[in-house]
Design a protein around this motif. Structure first.
Motif: not given
Length: 252
Positions: A85-110
């Motif tokens: 986690g940490g400070l999340l920034t995204t391309s659709d919210r320029l100049g903004q940040q979100l202090r986050v934790v990771c709640d869901t990790l991705p899984m794969l299909s082989a």
């Protein structure tokens, strides 16, 4: 080719770890809210307060690598990037940040190697997007803080410097409709009193020592300002002082 969507944690993008990690979508889920009510003598309920508890952003990826073992190795890189986690920034919210934790990790299909995978980040404290740039005002008496954004009750921090020749023993700080008074202090000439909120907890120090025990009972819990509205600032003490107030605007 520049990706259409991008994000970063603490300034690090997934594609900088490996170009095969591609962000395909950014989705903000509805904020989680808690509503406090009281029963009435008639139909319905009396609304007391609505509190935002959290906000979640889902980041979607594809790993277009056919070999299952290589894709698994890339997934482990993605987990290592997102899990702290940490400070999340995204391309659709320029100049903004979100202090986050990771709640869901991705899984794969082989088998389904072109399927989207998803990682979810949640902000709890604070549950708002913040501006990356702080708004700051310095004054030796009265001033006004105009905080950008549209969220209410944004915590305001301040640093107060003793400009006098004797120790500062009493101090009153006002921001909008909130105020704090401290008595029995011993801030040396040139010393700095610091007040700030972190994870919902108030801190007041002169160096490393906590000064919260000197706060008077009539003081507010926090110094607060509302986004988009002018907040009157005032600082006074038994010595001349200079105060710098600062806060990050928040957005709903």
């Amino acid at each position: 080719m520049t990706p259409r969507f991008s994000c970063a944690l603490n300034g690090v993008t997934p594609e900088s770890i490996d170009p095969a990690l591609r962000v395909t979508d950014l989705t903000e889920l509805p904020s989680r809210r808690r509503v406090a009510t009281l029963p009435t003598t008639r139909h319905g309920l009396r609304l007391l307060r609505r509190v935002r508890e959290s906000i979640t952003v889902r980041v979607s990826f594809i790993i277009p690598v056919y070999d299952p073992a290589q894709r698994r190795a890339l997934l482990q890189k993605l987990h290592a990037w997102g899990d702290p986690g940490g400070l999340l920034t995204t391309s659709d919210r320029l100049g903004q940040q979100l202090r986050v934790v990771c709640d869901t990790l991705p899984m794969l299909s082989a088998l389904s190697w072109l399927d989207e995978i998803h990682m979810e980040f949640t902000a709890y404290a604070p549950p708002f997007w913040e501006l990356t740039e702080e708004t700051a005002v310095t004054t030796i008496g009265a001033a006004t803080l105009m905080l950008p954004g549209d969220a209410e009750d944004v915590p305001v921090a301040c640093e107060v410097t003793n400009l006098g020749d004797d120790p500062l023993t009493t101090l009153t700080i006002t921001c909008g409709n909130t105020h704090m008074t401290f008595s029995g202090l011993a801030i040396a000439p040139g010393g700095v009193f610091r007040l700030w909120e972190e994870d919902g907890l108030l801190h007041a120090t002169d160096g490393a020592a906590s000064l919260l025990m000197h706060r008077t009972p009539d003081s507010s819990d926090l110094l607060l300002a509302d986004g988009g509205r002018a907040a009157a600032l005032l600082v006074s003490g038994d010595q001349p002082v200079e105060a710098t107030f600062h806060a990050r605007g928040r957005l709903l």
